[in-house]
Motif scaffolding. Structure first.
Motif, PDB file in Angstrom:
ATOM      1  N   LEU A   1       0.813  -1.114   0.059  1.00 46.69           N
ATOM      2  CA  LEU A   1       0.014   0.031  -0.022  1.00 46.69           C
ATOM      3  C   LEU A   1       1.010   1.325  -0.143  1.00 46.69           C
ATOM      4  N   ASP A   2       0.511   2.090  -1.049  1.00 46.73           N
ATOM      5  CA  ASP A   2       1.588   3.205  -1.052  1.00 46.73           C
ATOM      6  C   ASP A   2       0.675   4.417  -0.353  1.00 46.73           C
ATOM      7  N   LEU A   3       1.036   4.752   0.826  1.00 45.45           N
ATOM      8  CA  LEU A   3       0.551   5.730   1.809  1.00 45.45           C
ATOM      9  C   LEU A   3       0.063   7.031   1.236  1.00 45.45           C
ATOM     10  N   SER A   4       0.920   7.427   0.244  1.00 41.69           N
ATOM     11  CA  SER A   4       0.737   9.009  -0.209  1.00 41.69           C
ATOM     12  C   SER A   4      -0.185   8.940  -1.363  1.00 41.69           C
ATOM     13  N   THR A   5      -0.503   7.852  -1.790  1.00 46.97           N
ATOM     14  CA  THR A   5      -1.812   7.890  -2.873  1.00 46.97           C
ATOM     15  C   THR A   5      -2.769   6.850  -2.421  1.00 46.97           C
ATOM     16  N   ASN A   6      -2.942   6.013  -1.459  1.00 51.05           N
ATOM     17  CA  ASN A   6      -3.531   5.203  -1.136  1.00 51.05           C
ATOM     18  C   ASN A   6      -4.005   4.150  -1.701  1.00 51.05           C
TER      19      ASN A   6
ATOM     20  N   SER B   1      -3.101   0.386  -3.569  1.00 47.29           N
ATOM     21  CA  SER B   1      -2.599  -1.065  -3.151  1.00 47.29           C
ATOM     22  C   SER B   1      -2.363  -1.819  -4.351  1.00 47.29           C
TER      23      SER B   1
END
Length: 105
Positions: A13-18, A20
């Motif tokens: 999961l890329d936390l900057s773009t939300n 996954s």
């Protein structure tokens, strides 16, 4: 962020773009990931490769018996490429990951 379900399916999961995406970790087994070596590489527990010699633990309890040795592998979350870094490791061992030189990989 790396997450997994009870069937050992992993998602990054890329936390900057939300956003996954699924991640492949060949032969991963419980408990799975140990830690990130860098932003793209994860150290994890795995079953030995099919062509590896099967090895078992020594100094076992007579009640529980021997356990199959495992491997520690690194997987690149983007390319899916992986390699074994430690083979024939006792599953009762505690392991961690770290770096003593922040500039090295």
């Amino acid at each position: 962020l790396l997450v997994r379900d009870f069937d050992l399916h992993w998602r990054a999961l890329d936390l900057s773009t939300n956003v996954s995406r699924p991640v492949s970790a060949p032969s991963a087994m419980f408990p799975g990931a140990i830690g990130f070596a860098d932003s793209e590489t994860v150290l994890y527990w795995a079953w030995p490769a099919a062509d590896s010699e099967v090895r078992y633990t020594e100094n076992n309890s007579p009640l529980v018996g021997k356990k199959r040795m495992l491997e520690l592998r690194l997987v690149n979350l983007h390319s899916g490429g992986c390699r074994t870094v430690v083979s024939a490791i006792d599953p009762r061992r505690k392991v961690s990951i770290g770096c003593n030189d922040p500039g090295s990989r």
